[in-house]
Write a protein that holds these residues in place. Structure first.
Motif, PDB file in Angstrom:
ATOM      1  N   LEU A 186       0.827  -1.208   0.000  1.00 29.29           N
ATOM      2  CA  LEU A 186       0.000   0.000   0.000  1.00 29.29           C
ATOM      3  C   LEU A 186       0.859   1.254   0.000  1.00 29.29           C
ATOM      4  CD1 LEU A 186      -2.977  -0.516   2.477  1.00 29.29           C
ATOM      5  CD2 LEU A 186      -3.101   0.000   0.038  1.00 29.29           C
ATOM      6  N   ALA A 187       1.872   1.283   0.846  1.00 27.02           N
ATOM      7  CA  ALA A 187       2.758   2.447   0.903  1.00 27.02           C
ATOM      8  C   ALA A 187       3.430   2.676  -0.441  1.00 27.02           C
ATOM      9  CB  ALA A 187       3.794   2.267   2.009  1.00 27.02           C
ATOM     10  N   GLN A 188       3.859   1.601  -1.083  1.00 26.33           N
ATOM     11  CA  GLN A 188       4.503   1.717  -2.403  1.00 26.33           C
ATOM     12  C   GLN A 188       3.529   2.217  -3.455  1.00 26.33           C
ATOM     13  OE1 GLN A 188       4.465  -1.623  -4.950  1.00 26.33           O
ATOM     14  NE2 GLN A 188       4.373   0.167  -6.265  1.00 26.33           N
ATOM     15  N   LEU A 189       2.296   1.697  -3.444  1.00 24.56           N
ATOM     16  CA  LEU A 189       1.288   2.132  -4.416  1.00 24.56           C
ATOM     17  C   LEU A 189       1.003   3.630  -4.273  1.00 24.56           C
ATOM     18  CD1 LEU A 189      -1.202  -0.863  -4.193  1.00 24.56           C
ATOM     19  CD2 LEU A 189       0.197  -0.246  -6.182  1.00 24.56           C
ATOM     20  N   TYR A 190       0.820   4.079  -3.043  1.00 25.51           N
ATOM     21  CA  TYR A 190       0.516   5.495  -2.829  1.00 25.51           C
ATOM     22  C   TYR A 190       1.711   6.373  -3.187  1.00 25.51           C
ATOM     23  CZ  TYR A 190      -3.650   3.713  -0.525  1.00 25.51           C
ATOM     24  OH  TYR A 190      -4.820   3.061  -0.247  1.00 25.51           O
ATOM     25  N   ALA A 191       2.914   5.920  -2.869  1.00 24.03           N
ATOM     26  CA  ALA A 191       4.105   6.689  -3.242  1.00 24.03           C
ATOM     27  C   ALA A 191       4.213   6.791  -4.760  1.00 24.03           C
ATOM     28  CB  ALA A 191       5.359   6.037  -2.654  1.00 24.03           C
ATOM     29  N   ASP A 192       3.984   5.680  -5.452  1.00 24.34           N
ATOM     30  CA  ASP A 192       4.061   5.685  -6.916  1.00 24.34           C
ATOM     31  C   ASP A 192       2.961   6.525  -7.547  1.00 24.34           C
ATOM     32  OD1 ASP A 192       6.266   4.053  -6.653  1.00 24.34           O
ATOM     33  OD2 ASP A 192       5.277   2.243  -7.404  1.00 24.34           O
ATOM     34  N   ALA A 193       1.808   6.593  -6.882  1.00 20.96           N
ATOM     35  CA  ALA A 193       0.700   7.419  -7.376  1.00 20.96           C
ATOM     36  C   ALA A 193       0.878   8.884  -6.971  1.00 20.96           C
ATOM     37  CB  ALA A 193      -0.629   6.889  -6.846  1.00 20.96           C
ATOM     38  N   GLN A 194       1.875   9.149  -6.137  1.00 23.53           N
ATOM     39  CA  GLN A 194       2.169  10.487  -5.628  1.00 23.53           C
ATOM     40  C   GLN A 194       0.979  11.073  -4.855  1.00 23.53           C
ATOM     41  OE1 GLN A 194       3.665  12.754  -8.979  1.00 23.53           O
ATOM     42  NE2 GLN A 194       5.550  11.579  -9.016  1.00 23.53           N
ATOM     43  N   ILE A 195       0.395  10.196  -4.040  1.00 24.60           N
ATOM     44  CA  ILE A 195      -0.687  10.637  -3.149  1.00 24.60           C
ATOM     45  C   ILE A 195      -0.380  10.136  -1.736  1.00 24.60           C
ATOM     46  CG2 ILE A 195      -2.476  10.756  -4.936  1.00 24.60           C
ATOM     47  CD1 ILE A 195      -3.536   8.048  -3.968  1.00 24.60           C
ATOM     48  N   VAL A 216      -4.746  -1.602   6.630  1.00 24.67           N
ATOM     49  CA  VAL A 216      -4.336  -3.007   6.704  1.00 24.67           C
ATOM     50  C   VAL A 216      -5.273  -3.773   7.635  1.00 24.67           C
ATOM     51  CG1 VAL A 216      -2.498  -4.561   7.502  1.00 24.67           C
ATOM     52  CG2 VAL A 216      -1.949  -2.590   6.058  1.00 24.67           C
ATOM     53  N   GLU A 217      -5.647  -3.146   8.731  1.00 26.37           N
ATOM     54  CA  GLU A 217      -6.553  -3.771   9.696  1.00 26.37           C
ATOM     55  C   GLU A 217      -7.958  -3.927   9.126  1.00 26.37           C
ATOM     56  OE1 GLU A 217      -8.665  -2.207  13.692  1.00 26.37           O
ATOM     57  OE2 GLU A 217      -6.480  -2.084  13.698  1.00 26.37           O
ATOM     58  N   ASP A 218      -8.399  -2.945   8.342  1.00 28.19           N
ATOM     59  CA  ASP A 218      -9.763  -2.924   7.804  1.00 28.19           C
ATOM     60  C   ASP A 218      -9.729  -2.451   6.346  1.00 28.19           C
ATOM     61  OD1 ASP A 218     -12.471  -2.967   7.483  1.00 28.19           O
ATOM     62  OD2 ASP A 218     -12.901  -1.416   8.964  1.00 28.19           O
ATOM     63  N   PRO A 219      -9.517  -3.363   5.385  1.00 25.91           N
ATOM     64  CA  PRO A 219      -9.324  -2.988   3.978  1.00 25.91           C
ATOM     65  C   PRO A 219     -10.484  -2.212   3.344  1.00 25.91           C
ATOM     66  CG  PRO A 219      -8.718  -5.274   4.327  1.00 25.91           C
ATOM     67  CD  PRO A 219      -9.350  -4.796   5.592  1.00 25.91           C
ATOM     68  N   ILE A 220     -11.662  -2.204   3.963  1.00 24.81           N
ATOM     69  CA  ILE A 220     -12.766  -1.416   3.411  1.00 24.81           C
ATOM     70  C   ILE A 220     -12.401   0.072   3.394  1.00 24.81           C
ATOM     71  CG2 ILE A 220     -14.053  -1.043   5.551  1.00 24.81           C
ATOM     72  CD1 ILE A 220     -15.589  -1.908   2.132  1.00 24.81           C
ATOM     73  N   LEU A 221     -11.403   0.467   4.175  1.00 24.86           N
ATOM     74  CA  LEU A 221     -10.955   1.859   4.221  1.00 24.86           C
ATOM     75  C   LEU A 221     -10.128   2.259   3.004  1.00 24.86           C
ATOM     76  CD1 LEU A 221      -9.951   1.955   7.988  1.00 24.86           C
ATOM     77  CD2 LEU A 221     -11.928   3.094   6.938  1.00 24.86           C
ATOM     78  N   ILE A 222      -9.730   1.286   2.189  1.00 22.26           N
ATOM     79  CA  ILE A 222      -8.942   1.566   0.982  1.00 22.26           C
ATOM     80  C   ILE A 222      -9.899   1.993  -0.127  1.00 22.26           C
ATOM     81  CG2 ILE A 222      -7.417   0.577  -0.771  1.00 22.26           C
ATOM     82  CD1 ILE A 222      -6.601  -1.535   1.380  1.00 22.26           C
ATOM     83  N   ASN A 223      -9.706   3.210  -0.625  1.00 19.85           N
ATOM     84  CA  ASN A 223     -10.534   3.644  -1.738  1.00 19.85           C
ATOM     85  C   ASN A 223     -10.081   2.919  -2.995  1.00 19.85           C
ATOM     86  OD1 ASN A 223     -12.616   5.014  -2.908  1.00 19.85           O
ATOM     87  ND2 ASN A 223     -11.877   7.041  -2.337  1.00 19.85           N
ATOM     88  N   ARG A 224     -10.997   2.682  -3.878  1.00 24.60           N
ATOM     89  CA  ARG A 224     -10.725   1.869  -5.057  1.00 24.60           C
ATOM     90  C   ARG A 224     -11.321   2.490  -6.294  1.00 24.60           C
ATOM     91  NH1 ARG A 224     -15.023   0.364  -1.416  1.00 24.60           N
ATOM     92  NH2 ARG A 224     -16.934   0.390  -2.613  1.00 24.60           N
ATOM     93  N   PRO A 225     -10.871   1.992  -7.425  1.00 24.16           N
ATOM     94  CA  PRO A 225      -9.844   0.979  -7.663  1.00 24.16           C
ATOM     95  C   PRO A 225      -8.461   1.602  -7.810  1.00 24.16           C
ATOM     96  CG  PRO A 225     -10.892   1.504  -9.729  1.00 24.16           C
ATOM     97  CD  PRO A 225     -11.566   2.347  -8.667  1.00 24.16           C
ATOM     98  N   LEU A 226      -7.474   0.890  -7.344  1.00 25.08           N
ATOM     99  CA  LEU A 226      -6.078   1.238  -7.605  1.00 25.08           C
ATOM    100  C   LEU A 226      -5.619   0.398  -8.777  1.00 25.08           C
ATOM    101  CD1 LEU A 226      -4.674   1.246  -3.985  1.00 25.08           C
ATOM    102  CD2 LEU A 226      -4.492   3.157  -5.581  1.00 25.08           C
ATOM    103  N   VAL A 227      -4.935   1.026  -9.719  1.00 25.58           N
ATOM    104  CA  VAL A 227      -4.403   0.306 -10.876  1.00 25.58           C
ATOM    105  C   VAL A 227      -2.919   0.619 -10.988  1.00 25.58           C
ATOM    106  CG1 VAL A 227      -4.500  -0.031 -13.375  1.00 25.58           C
ATOM    107  CG2 VAL A 227      -6.610   0.354 -12.097  1.00 25.58           C
ATOM    108  N   GLU A 228      -2.126  -0.430 -11.196  1.00 26.79           N
ATOM    109  CA  GLU A 228      -0.677  -0.303 -11.333  1.00 26.79           C
ATOM    110  C   GLU A 228      -0.251  -0.867 -12.681  1.00 26.79           C
ATOM    111  OE1 GLU A 228       3.190  -1.307  -8.601  1.00 26.79           O
ATOM    112  OE2 GLU A 228       1.626  -2.833  -8.678  1.00 26.79           O
ATOM    113  N   THR A 229       0.515  -0.087 -13.430  1.00 30.42           N
ATOM    114  CA  THR A 229       1.156  -0.550 -14.661  1.00 30.42           C
ATOM    115  C   THR A 229       2.612  -0.112 -14.614  1.00 30.42           C
ATOM    116  OG1 THR A 229       0.859   1.428 -16.055  1.00 30.42           O
ATOM    117  CG2 THR A 229      -1.007  -0.125 -15.940  1.00 30.42           C
ATOM    118  N   GLU A 230       3.371  -0.463 -15.640  1.00 33.77           N
ATOM    119  CA  GLU A 230       4.770  -0.027 -15.688  1.00 33.77           C
ATOM    120  C   GLU A 230       4.882   1.492 -15.842  1.00 33.77           C
ATOM    121  OE1 GLU A 230       4.937  -1.390 -20.324  1.00 33.77           O
ATOM    122  OE2 GLU A 230       4.850  -2.758 -18.628  1.00 33.77           O
ATOM    123  N   LYS A 231       3.793   2.149 -16.208  1.00 33.50           N
ATOM    124  CA  LYS A 231       3.795   3.606 -16.361  1.00 33.50           C
ATOM    125  C   LYS A 231       3.384   4.346 -15.099  1.00 33.50           C
ATOM    126  CE  LYS A 231       3.012   3.643 -21.326  1.00 33.50           C
ATOM    127  NZ  LYS A 231       2.164   4.173 -22.400  1.00 33.50           N
ATOM    128  N   GLY A 232       2.987   3.606 -14.057  1.00 30.67           N
ATOM    129  CA  GLY A 232       2.634   4.256 -12.812  1.00 30.67           C
ATOM    130  C   GLY A 232       1.439   3.639 -12.125  1.00 30.67           C
TER     131      GLY A 232
END
Length: 114
Positions: A44-53, A84-100
């Motif tokens: 999650l930390a990596q995804l948000y860092a890569d999304a710059q949010i 991590v404790e309660d994944p419903i708190l993760i807003n969606r959808p997150l999408v990851e590609t080689e471009k970001g």
């Protein structure tokens, strides 16, 4: 191109984003239903860092107790721990590609990383 979507099939925006990805023959797609298979705190930390949010920018407020728990004003570490404790708190959808990575709200945001 490879793409991974952290998906909730009950979410209309997530379904629309998934449809965009599925309709592209150039995309090798991995679908992760994040409520069944939540990402690790590190992922999650990596995804948000890569999304710059910040994690707070990806916090789902609607249909959760995030506000009551004070999470919108909490630190990034506290928000990640709560997600991590309660994944419903993760807003969606997150999408990851080689471009970001993008939090695809609205769904057309996915086109930025294809």
């Amino acid at each position: 191109m490879k793409a991974t979507i952290w998906h909730n099939p009950k979410c209309g925006t997530s379904r629309k984003t998934l449809a965009i990805l599925e309709n592209l023959s150039s995309v090798e797609l991995t679908v992760i239903e994040y409520l069944k298979h939540p990402p690790s705190r590190e992922k999650l930390a990596q995804l948000y860092a890569d999304a710059q949010i910040a994690p707070q920018d990806a916090l789902r407020l609607r249909g959760t107790d995030a506000e009551e728990r004070g999470l919108p004003q909490a630190s990034a570490d506290e928000v990640l721990d709560a997600m991590v404790e309660d994944p419903i708190l993760i807003n969606r959808p997150l999408v990851e590609t080689e471009k970001g990575v993008r939090l695809c709200r609205p769904q057309d945001v996915v086109l930025e990383i294809l």
